[in-house]
Design an enzyme around this catalytic site. Structure first.
Site, PDB file in Angstrom:
ATOM      1  N   CYS A   1       1.847   0.372  -8.821  1.00 40.28           N
ATOM      2  CA  CYS A   1       2.870   0.983  -8.181  1.00 40.28           C
ATOM      3  C   CYS A   1       4.062   0.988  -8.982  1.00 40.28           C
ATOM      4  O   CYS A   1       4.808   1.832  -8.607  1.00 40.28           O
ATOM      5  CB  CYS A   1       3.292   0.085  -7.043  1.00 40.28           C
ATOM      6  SG  CYS A   1       3.485  -1.740  -7.510  1.00 40.28           S
TER       7      CYS A   1
ATOM      8  N   GLU B   1       5.695  -3.315   0.979  1.00 42.21           N
ATOM      9  CA  GLU B   1       5.773  -3.040  -0.606  1.00 42.21           C
ATOM     10  C   GLU B   1       4.937  -1.677  -0.745  1.00 42.21           C
ATOM     11  O   GLU B   1       3.611  -1.695  -0.935  1.00 42.21           O
ATOM     12  CB  GLU B   1       4.784  -4.247  -1.112  1.00 42.21           C
ATOM     13  CG  GLU B   1       5.637  -5.637  -1.067  1.00 42.21           C
ATOM     14  CD  GLU B   1       6.902  -5.820  -1.691  1.00 42.21           C
ATOM     15  OE1 GLU B   1       6.843  -4.798  -2.841  1.00 42.21           O
ATOM     16  OE2 GLU B   1       7.711  -6.577  -1.490  1.00 42.21           O
TER      17      GLU B   1
ATOM     18  N   GLY C   1       0.880  -0.938   0.122  1.00 35.70           N
ATOM     19  CA  GLY C   1      -0.027  -0.056  -0.146  1.00 35.70           C
ATOM     20  C   GLY C   1       0.719   0.997   0.038  1.00 35.70           C
ATOM     21  O   GLY C   1       2.072   1.386  -0.509  1.00 35.70           O
TER      22      GLY C   1
ATOM     23  N   ALA D   1       2.432   6.279   3.277  1.00 36.70           N
ATOM     24  CA  ALA D   1       1.654   6.889   4.782  1.00 36.70           C
ATOM     25  C   ALA D   1       1.011   5.584   5.566  1.00 36.70           C
ATOM     26  O   ALA D   1       1.551   5.525   6.836  1.00 36.70           O
ATOM     27  CB  ALA D   1       0.567   7.649   4.494  1.00 36.70           C
ATOM     28  N   VAL D   2       0.567   4.780   5.094  1.00 34.69           N
ATOM     29  CA  VAL D   2      -0.064   3.685   5.812  1.00 34.69           C
ATOM     30  C   VAL D   2       1.067   2.807   6.129  1.00 34.69           C
ATOM     31  O   VAL D   2       1.026   2.087   7.356  1.00 34.69           O
ATOM     32  CB  VAL D   2      -1.305   3.213   5.042  1.00 34.69           C
ATOM     33  CG1 VAL D   2      -2.048   1.924   5.890  1.00 34.69           C
ATOM     34  CG2 VAL D   2      -2.187   4.017   5.052  1.00 34.69           C
ATOM     35  N   GLY D   3       2.075   2.611   5.255  1.00 34.95           N
ATOM     36  CA  GLY D   3       3.186   1.668   5.636  1.00 34.95           C
ATOM     37  C   GLY D   3       3.843   2.262   7.005  1.00 34.95           C
ATOM     38  O   GLY D   3       4.266   1.373   7.687  1.00 34.95           O
TER      39      GLY D   3
HETATM   40  P1  NAD Z   1      -3.455   2.090   1.359  1.00 36.43           P
HETATM   41  O1  NAD Z   1      -2.151   2.244   2.012  1.00 36.43           O
HETATM   42  O2  NAD Z   1      -4.630   3.174   1.453  1.00 36.43           O
HETATM   43  O3  NAD Z   1      -4.279   0.925   1.731  1.00 36.43           O
HETATM   44  C1  NAD Z   1      -3.842  -0.511   1.864  1.00 36.43           C
HETATM   45  C2  NAD Z   1      -4.283  -1.168   2.923  1.00 36.43           C
HETATM   46  O4  NAD Z   1      -4.054  -0.593   4.187  1.00 36.43           O
HETATM   47  C3  NAD Z   1      -5.871  -1.389   2.708  1.00 36.43           C
HETATM   48  O5  NAD Z   1      -5.966  -2.727   3.332  1.00 36.43           O
HETATM   49  C4  NAD Z   1      -6.523  -0.486   3.931  1.00 36.43           C
HETATM   50  O6  NAD Z   1      -7.525  -1.143   4.446  1.00 36.43           O
HETATM   51  C5  NAD Z   1      -5.338  -0.357   4.767  1.00 36.43           C
HETATM   52  N1  NAD Z   1      -5.222   1.179   5.730  1.00 36.43           N
HETATM   53  C6  NAD Z   1      -5.816   2.144   4.936  1.00 36.43           C
HETATM   54  N2  NAD Z   1      -5.668   3.114   5.869  1.00 36.43           N
HETATM   55  C7  NAD Z   1      -5.412   2.748   6.871  1.00 36.43           C
HETATM   56  C8  NAD Z   1      -5.095   3.302   8.271  1.00 36.43           C
HETATM   57  N3  NAD Z   1      -5.286   4.375   8.458  1.00 36.43           N
HETATM   58  N4  NAD Z   1      -4.816   2.390   9.290  1.00 36.43           N
HETATM   59  C9  NAD Z   1      -4.501   0.930   9.165  1.00 36.43           C
HETATM   60  N5  NAD Z   1      -4.764   0.430   7.848  1.00 36.43           N
HETATM   61  C10 NAD Z   1      -5.127   1.284   6.953  1.00 36.43           C
HETATM   62  O7  NAD Z   1      -2.955   1.809   0.002  1.00 36.43           O
HETATM   63  P2  NAD Z   1      -3.949   1.544  -1.606  1.00 36.43           P
HETATM   64  O8  NAD Z   1      -4.522   2.908  -1.700  1.00 36.43           O
HETATM   65  O9  NAD Z   1      -4.747   0.614  -1.306  1.00 36.43           O
HETATM   66  O10 NAD Z   1      -2.719   1.516  -2.636  1.00 36.43           O
HETATM   67  C11 NAD Z   1      -2.135   2.432  -3.065  1.00 36.43           C
HETATM   68  C12 NAD Z   1      -0.803   2.342  -2.933  1.00 36.43           C
HETATM   69  O11 NAD Z   1      -0.214   1.180  -2.654  1.00 36.43           O
HETATM   70  C13 NAD Z   1       0.219   3.190  -3.902  1.00 36.43           C
HETATM   71  O12 NAD Z   1       1.213   4.043  -2.989  1.00 36.43           O
HETATM   72  C14 NAD Z   1       0.797   2.157  -4.420  1.00 36.43           C
HETATM   73  O13 NAD Z   1       2.225   2.464  -5.080  1.00 36.43           O
HETATM   74  C15 NAD Z   1       1.073   1.211  -3.594  1.00 36.43           C
HETATM   75  N6  NAD Z   1       1.219  -0.076  -4.203  1.00 36.43           N
HETATM   76  C16 NAD Z   1       2.328  -0.901  -3.927  1.00 36.43           C
HETATM   77  C17 NAD Z   1       2.600  -1.948  -4.365  1.00 36.43           C
HETATM   78  C18 NAD Z   1       3.692  -2.926  -4.195  1.00 36.43           C
HETATM   79  O14 NAD Z   1       3.834  -4.000  -4.604  1.00 36.43           O
HETATM   80  N7  NAD Z   1       4.972  -2.192  -4.079  1.00 36.43           N
HETATM   81  C19 NAD Z   1       1.533  -2.620  -5.240  1.00 36.43           C
HETATM   82  C20 NAD Z   1       0.375  -2.173  -5.301  1.00 36.43           C
HETATM   83  C21 NAD Z   1       0.366  -0.748  -4.690  1.00 36.43           C
END
Ligand code: NAD
Length: 442
Positions: free
Chosen positions: A234, A200, A178, A181-183
């Site tokens: 991504c 990731e 994801g 920021a959430v990472g």
């Molecule tokens: P996201 O971080 O918004 O959400 C991903 C997960 O986190 C979801 O399961 C969601 O429920 C959870 N989440 C969201 N907010 C949260 C919070 N405040 N507290 C706890 N958990 C929370 O990411 P997204 O919008 O789903 O994905 C987009 C991002 O992911 C982009 O930055 C993209 O580049 C990245 N991405 C990376 C890869 C990779 O393999 N490196 C692959 C796909 C997407």
């Protein structure tokens, strides 16, 4: 799940293979249903759903099943004088109960590929698909218990509250896909239990286009990587770095490629995806504000459509140059030469992938040696993710750790050093026991 893990059920190699084979069956028997869910969530064309979701996972599975005996076998290591007569090896062992948090853009691939590694390594796993692609999340929740051992592998659906609740629990490993920021939230939650993580993440993927370049080839490969999944990838090319004099030729070729791929009106194309929801449409639409749109720019809120779009002449502090675009906008920025491009990239966060196009491969290899990124691809986009022999992952702001192929198995395994001795030759050990004296030093 922890008590089930301690029974040793998931450590059994026959069990692991059976679960992996069941996952193959899950894909074979539900390919259509998955394609339908992906179409519902993202308007994903069937070709892309099969190539980059269902059968992408199947290919990783087949590779894993084929190699599992080799991967799980102990690895002998070299020995020194004190251990010369002993057995010294690395034994891969499962971490225990692991958590997989997926993103919505490839909701099948990004939940099931990590799961392959978790199963192969002998773990129990909880999967949390993204709530942003609900049709696929529901389908994953329905299918997994029908094919995999439900006591060992569970799906939890939900949004932020559910993810937060999961993160309060102690897991033995977390793989999160994801945003950065959430990472950080995930990393902090993991730190409370000293849980190891793979993150990731995303970011901006720079794409250098050299003036000594077959512009047609570069434009086609960039257009494919940019507008596949409507840029919600991504590793999608985020912005192009090109000399001013080459820009027009490049843009002309991009236009030709887009109309060849999606027709004169991409909105009518069966092969062009939609933004996943209105929130993301608004986010990307906002990135176009105060920017010079030289191509595309059409937005249809009704159908979550944003046309393939090119923005030029942006200030470096424009939001489209600050944030990851994650949508169908390609930004073009001008640089003076390759050196300038290297400096431009190095002044920003480390990308997940860096792309460079041109005819002089040797010269372009400077990007390999003078910049840092999760991966580098010369003269293509996206395709490196399909190679099982590459770890897929970022560095710095774009993430930590990697998976796919054997790397998925390694990610979810602790390589335990094991030294096995017998009780003979105790006399030799006198050398290391006190009382010490000069003669015992060698
Ligand atoms: P996201 O971080 O918004 O959400 C991903 C997960 O986190 C979801 O399961 C969601 O429920 C959870 N989440 C969201 N907010 C949260 C919070 N405040 N507290 C706890 N958990 C929370 O990411 P997204 O919008 O789903 O994905 C987009 C991002 O992911 C982009 O930055 C993209 O580049 C990245 N991405 C990376 C890869 C990779 O393999 N490196 C692959 C796909 C997407």
């Amino acid at each position: 799940m922890r008590s089930v893990f301690y029974t040793g059920r998931t450590r059994d190699i026959v069990f692991r293979k059976k679960q992996l084979q069941n996952l193959v069956r899950l894909i074979d028997e539900n390919r259509e249903a998955m394609c339908e869910a992906l179409f519902k969530d993202l308007h994903k064309p069937k070709f892309e759903s099969v190539m980059y979701e269902t059968d992408f996972v199947k290919s990783d599975l087949m590779n894993c099943i084929y190699n599992l005996d080799k991967w799980t076998s102990l690895e002998k290591v070299s020995k020194n004088i004190p251990t010369m007569l002993d057995s010294a090896y690395l034994q891969p062992e499962p971490y225990g109960v692991v958590l997989i948090l997926g993103a919505w853009n490839y909701p099948i691939q990004l939940t099931l590929c990590p799961l392959i590694g978790a199963i192969a390594a002998g773990n129990c796993a909880i999967i949390k698909p993204s709530e942003v692609s609900p049709a696929t999340a529901e389908l994953v929740e329905k299918l997994i218990p029908s094919y995999l051992d439900p006591e060992c592998f569970k799906v939890v659906n939900g949004g932020v509250p559910e993810t937060t609740a999961l993160l309060d629990e102690k897991f033995d490993y977390i793989l999160y896909t994801g945003s950065p920021a959430v990472g950080k939230i995930v990393y902090q939650a993991a730190a409370k239990h000293l849980t190891p993580v793979t993150l990731e993440l995303g970011g901006k993927n720079p794409t250098y286009v050299d003036k000594k370049c077959d512009m047609r080839v570069a434009a086609r490969r960039i257009a494919w990587g940019k507008w596949c999944n409507s840029g919600q990838i991504c590793i999608s090319p985020d912005y192009v770095l090109i000399e001013k004099n080459s820009q027009d030729a490049f843009v002309e070729e991009i236009k030709k490629a887009v109309s060849e791929f999606y027709g004169e009106n991409p909105k009518e194309s069966e092969d062009y995806c939609r933004m996943v929801n209105n929130r993301h449409l608004q986010r990307v639409k906002k990135l176009m504000e105060n920017g010079k749109v030289i191509y595309g720019g059409e937005v249809d809120e009704e159908s979550n459509y944003i046309a393939p779009t090119i923005l030029v002449d942006l200030d470096p502090d424009h939001p489209a140059m600050q944030e990851e675009i994650f949508g169908p906008i390609l930004v073009i920025q001008n640089i003076n030469d390759l050196d300038d491009a290297v400096t431009y990239i190095n002044e920003r966060e480390k990308p997940l992938t860096l792309y460079a196009f041109g005819s002089d491969k040797k010269e372009l290899e400077q990007f390999v040696h003078r910049t840092s990124s999760g991966s580098v691809v010369i003269n293509d986009t996206l395709i490196h993710a399909s190679l099982h022999s590459f770890p897929f992952g970022g560095v710095g702001q774009s993430g930590m750790g990697g998976y796919h192929g054997k790397y998925s198995f390694d990610t979810f395994s602790h390589k335990k050093p094991c030294l096995v001795k017998d009780q003979s030759l105790e006399r030799i050990n006198n050398l290391r026991y006190p009382p010490y004296n000069e003669n015992k030093l060698w």
